[in-house]
Design a protein around this motif. Structure first.
Motif, PDB file in Angstrom:
ATOM      1  N   UNK A   1       1.341  -1.219  -0.291  1.00 27.05           N
ATOM      2  CA  UNK A   1      -0.240  -0.285   0.245  1.00 27.05           C
ATOM      3  C   UNK A   1       1.151   1.735   0.726  1.00 27.05           C
ATOM      4  N   UNK A   2       0.214   1.995  -0.412  1.00 21.36           N
ATOM      5  CA  UNK A   2       0.979   3.714  -0.734  1.00 21.36           C
ATOM      6  C   UNK A   2       0.302   4.927   0.013  1.00 21.36           C
ATOM      7  N   UNK A   3       0.444   5.960  -0.515  1.00 19.96           N
ATOM      8  CA  UNK A   3       0.171   7.254   0.124  1.00 19.96           C
ATOM      9  C   UNK A   3      -0.097   7.694  -0.833  1.00 19.96           C
ATOM     10  N   UNK A   4      -1.770   8.012  -0.253  1.00 20.30           N
ATOM     11  CA  UNK A   4      -2.485   8.307  -1.682  1.00 20.30           C
ATOM     12  C   UNK A   4      -1.704   9.596  -2.408  1.00 20.30           C
ATOM     13  N   UNK A   5      -1.004  10.395  -2.201  1.00 15.71           N
ATOM     14  CA  UNK A   5      -0.610  11.147  -2.980  1.00 15.71           C
ATOM     15  C   UNK A   5      -0.049  10.930  -3.971  1.00 15.71           C
ATOM     16  N   UNK A   6       1.464   9.438  -3.856  1.00 18.52           N
ATOM     17  CA  UNK A   6       1.911   9.514  -4.173  1.00 18.52           C
ATOM     18  C   UNK A   6       1.709   9.336  -5.590  1.00 18.52           C
TER      19      UNK A   6
ATOM     20  N   UNK B   1       9.883   5.146  -5.702  1.00 21.33           N
ATOM     21  CA  UNK B   1       9.610   6.033  -3.695  1.00 21.33           C
ATOM     22  C   UNK B   1       9.086   5.017  -3.048  1.00 21.33           C
ATOM     23  N   UNK B   2      10.559   5.255  -1.977  1.00 19.58           N
ATOM     24  CA  UNK B   2       9.997   4.058  -0.976  1.00 19.58           C
ATOM     25  C   UNK B   2       9.715   4.618   0.319  1.00 19.58           C
ATOM     26  N   UNK B   3       8.503   4.627   1.137  1.00 22.28           N
ATOM     27  CA  UNK B   3       7.895   5.601   2.156  1.00 22.28           C
ATOM     28  C   UNK B   3       8.488   4.307   3.746  1.00 22.28           C
ATOM     29  N   UNK B   4       9.216   4.739   4.389  1.00 23.59           N
ATOM     30  CA  UNK B   4       9.100   4.140   5.910  1.00 23.59           C
ATOM     31  C   UNK B   4       9.354   5.124   6.774  1.00 23.59           C
ATOM     32  N   UNK B   5       9.033   4.035   8.708  1.00 25.95           N
ATOM     33  CA  UNK B   5       8.002   3.526   8.209  1.00 25.95           C
ATOM     34  C   UNK B   5       6.643   3.715   7.507  1.00 25.95           C
ATOM     35  N   UNK B   6       5.860   3.555   6.866  1.00 29.61           N
ATOM     36  CA  UNK B   6       4.960   3.631   6.168  1.00 29.61           C
ATOM     37  C   UNK B   6       3.591   4.377   6.054  1.00 29.61           C
ATOM     38  N   UNK B   7       2.734   5.152   5.721  1.00 25.69           N
ATOM     39  CA  UNK B   7       2.074   5.354   5.783  1.00 25.69           C
ATOM     40  C   UNK B   7       1.144   4.574   4.766  1.00 25.69           C
ATOM     41  N   UNK B   8      -0.125   3.766   4.203  1.00 28.52           N
ATOM     42  CA  UNK B   8      -1.077   3.260   5.152  1.00 28.52           C
ATOM     43  C   UNK B   8      -0.361   2.921   6.295  1.00 28.52           C
ATOM     44  N   UNK B   9       0.613   1.350   6.329  1.00 26.27           N
ATOM     45  CA  UNK B   9       0.764   0.238   7.491  1.00 26.27           C
ATOM     46  C   UNK B   9       1.098   0.441   7.954  1.00 26.27           C
TER      47      UNK B   9
END
Length: 400
Positions: A123-128, A169-177
Motif C-alpha cells: 500500500x502507498x500514501x494516497x498522493x504518490x 518511491x520508498x516510504x518507511x515507516x509507511x503510511x498506511x501500514x
C-alpha cells in the motif's frame, strides 16, 4: 469537461481529505463523530517552537526569503541529516518547501516526462500515484501483503524496473501500514538499484521519529552511500513536531535536482513562510526529549487498537512498528449487511457505512491501493480510541 486541463483530469481527490471533511461536516451538524482518518498528531506544537515564531514576528522576520529556505534553517537541516542519519550534506544541498507534499511535487514535476515510470509499493500514501499521473508519467505498482509485512523484496523490485523507470518511491515507516524496512532489507533493495543507474530514489522519511518496539530506523542513502548521487531524502516537521499547519517540508538531494526544484518553486509558491522557517530552526536545534514521551503514548495507543481489533470477529490486524496507523484486513466482513440494511460490497462501503451508522471515520484500504483493508489513525486521545473501538466492535458484531 474541455475547460479543465488533462493533467488535472488524471488526478483523483485525496480520499483521506474527503473523508476527514465529511466527518468534520457531520460533527458541525451535531453528530458525535470520532475521526480517525487524518494523519495529524493530536499533541500541540512544543512551546519553545511557538516562542521562536513569536520572536521572529517581533523581530520583523516577516519578509520574503531565499526560494530554497533561509540559510539558518538549511544549516540546521544539514546538521540533522548528519546527527540522525549519518549523511554528510551541505546546506546548499538542502531545500525547504511548504510541506513534504510540495517536496514530492517539485521533484516529480522537475524530472518526469510522458511515458516515464515510477515504482510505488502497495500500500502507498494516497498522493504518490496522483502526483505521478499529474506529471503524465506512469505509476508502476509493486504488490505486498501481510505475510511480507507490507514490504517489497529485492526480487519484486528487480522485476519492476524497466528502461523507462525513473524513480522508486520508498516510504518507511509507511503510511498506511506502519511498516519499517530494516537495514538489511534496505541493503538488498540498494544492491538492486546499484545495477540500474538510471533509477533515482525518493526516500520519504516523514515518520522517522515514530518507531516502536525496539525497531531501528535507517534511510537508504545511509545504508548505501553510493546511492547518494541519485537519492532525494525528504522529511518534515508535521509528524515529528506536531507542526502540520506550519507547513514545513525539507530534503537533501544532489545539486542537479535541487537547482531544478528551486527553479520550479520560484514560479509556484516562491519561498516557504518566513515565520514557520524560524520556528523550524528552533524545532531542529532545540531539545528533542519530548519525543520520548510522545512515542510512549503512541505505542500505548497502538497496542490498544491492535488488541481491540483482533478481538473483533472478521478483522485481522498486524502490529505495526512505526508511524501512527494500523492497517487491518476486513476481508471476512465483505459481503455482509449492516444493522441499517446497507450491503457491504467492498472496503469503501464498510468505511462509509461505519461513518453513517457508528459515527467513526476511518479510511478504506483501496484508497492506498490495497482493497479489503482499512486505515485507522491512532493520533487521537486514548479515550477517543477506546470509544471508537467499542463503536467499531458493535458495528461489526451487528453485521449479518
Amino acid at each position: 469537461m474541455d475547460f479543465i486541463s488533462n493533467a488535472l483530469n488524471r488526478v483523483q481527490p485525496s480520499a483521506t481529505v474527503r473523508i476527514s471533511q465529511k466527518a468534520r461536516a457531520m460533527r458541525n451538524a451535531g453528530r458525535a463523530v470520532i475521526s480517525l482518518s487524518a494523519g495529524e498528531p493530536d499533541f500541540d506544537t512544543p512551546q519553545y517552537i511557538k516562542n521562536a515564531a513569536c520572536k521572529a514576528i517581533d523581530e520583523g522576520k516577516t519578509k520574503y526569503t531565499n526560494i530554497g529556505g533561509i540559510i539558518e534553517l538549511r544549516q540546521e537541516i544539514a546538521k540533522k541529516f548528519k546527527r540522525d542519519n549519518d549523511l554528510n550534506v551541505s546546506p546548499d544541498n538542502c531545500f525547504v518547501s511548504t510541506g513534504g507534499k510540495q517536496i514530492i511535487f517539485n521533484a516529480m514535476l522537475a524530472t518526469l516526462n510522458e511515458g516515464d515510470e515510477v515504482i510505488i509499493p502497495i500500500p502507498y500514501w494516497v498522493s504518490y500515484p496522483e502526483v505521478v499521473r499529474f506529471c503524465d508519467a506512469k505509476p508502476v505498482f509493486v504488490n505486498t501483503d501481510a505475510a511480507s509485512g507490507f514490504k517489497i523484496s529485492a526480487q519484486s523490485l528487480e522485476k519492476s524496473i524497466t528502461n523507462k523507470t525513473k524513480w522508486l518511491i520508498l516510504n518507511s515507516p509507511s503510511n498506511p501500514s506502519g511498516a519499517i524496512y530494516a537495514r538489511d532489507e534496505l541493503k538488498a533493495l540498494a544492491d538492486v538499484l546499484k545495477k540500474h543507474p538510471h533509477v533515482w530514489v525518493l526516500s520519504d522519511d516523514i515518520y522517522e521519529q515514530l518507531v516502536y518496539g525496539g525497531s531501528k530506523f535507517s534511510t537508504i542513502a545511509q545504508v548505501e552511500p553510493n546511492l547518494m548521487e541519485r537519492t532525494l531524502t525528504m522529511n518534515g516537521l508535521s509528524k515529528s513536531h506536531a507542526m502540520t499547519g506550519w507547513r514545513i517540508g525539507y530534503c537533501t538531494a544532489p545539486s542537479v535536482l535541487i537547482k531544478q526544484m528551486a527553479k520550479l518553486q520560484s514560479q509556484s509558491t516562491s519561498a516557504t513562510c518566513s515565520i514557520a522557517q524560524w520556528a523550524a530552526v528552533a524545532a531542529l536545534n532545540g531539545d528533542q526529549n519530548f519525543l520520548d514521551g510522545w512515542r510512549n503514548i503512541f505505542e500505548q495507543r497502538r497496542n490498544i487498537l491492535v488488541k481491540s481489533l483482533n478481538e473483533i470477529d472478521g478483522i485481522d490486524c498486524l502490529t505495526p512498528n512505526g508511524a501512527f496507523y494500523v492497517f487491518p484486513s476486513i476481508k471476512n466482513l465483505i459481503g455482509k449487511s449492516s444493522k441499517g440494511g446497507k450491503k457491504i460490497l467492498n472496503d469503501e462501503d464498510f468505511v462509509m457505512t461505519l461513518l453513517e451508522e457508528a459515527d467513526v471515520a476511518v479510511v478504506h484500504g483501496s484508497a492506498f491501493g490495497m482493497a479489503k483493508h482499512i486505515r485507522i489513525s491512532y493520533a487521537a486521545s486514548t479515550e477517543q480510541l477506546t470509544d471508537a473501538m467499542a463503536r467499531i466492535k458493535k458495528f461489526c458484531d451487528n453485521l449479518r
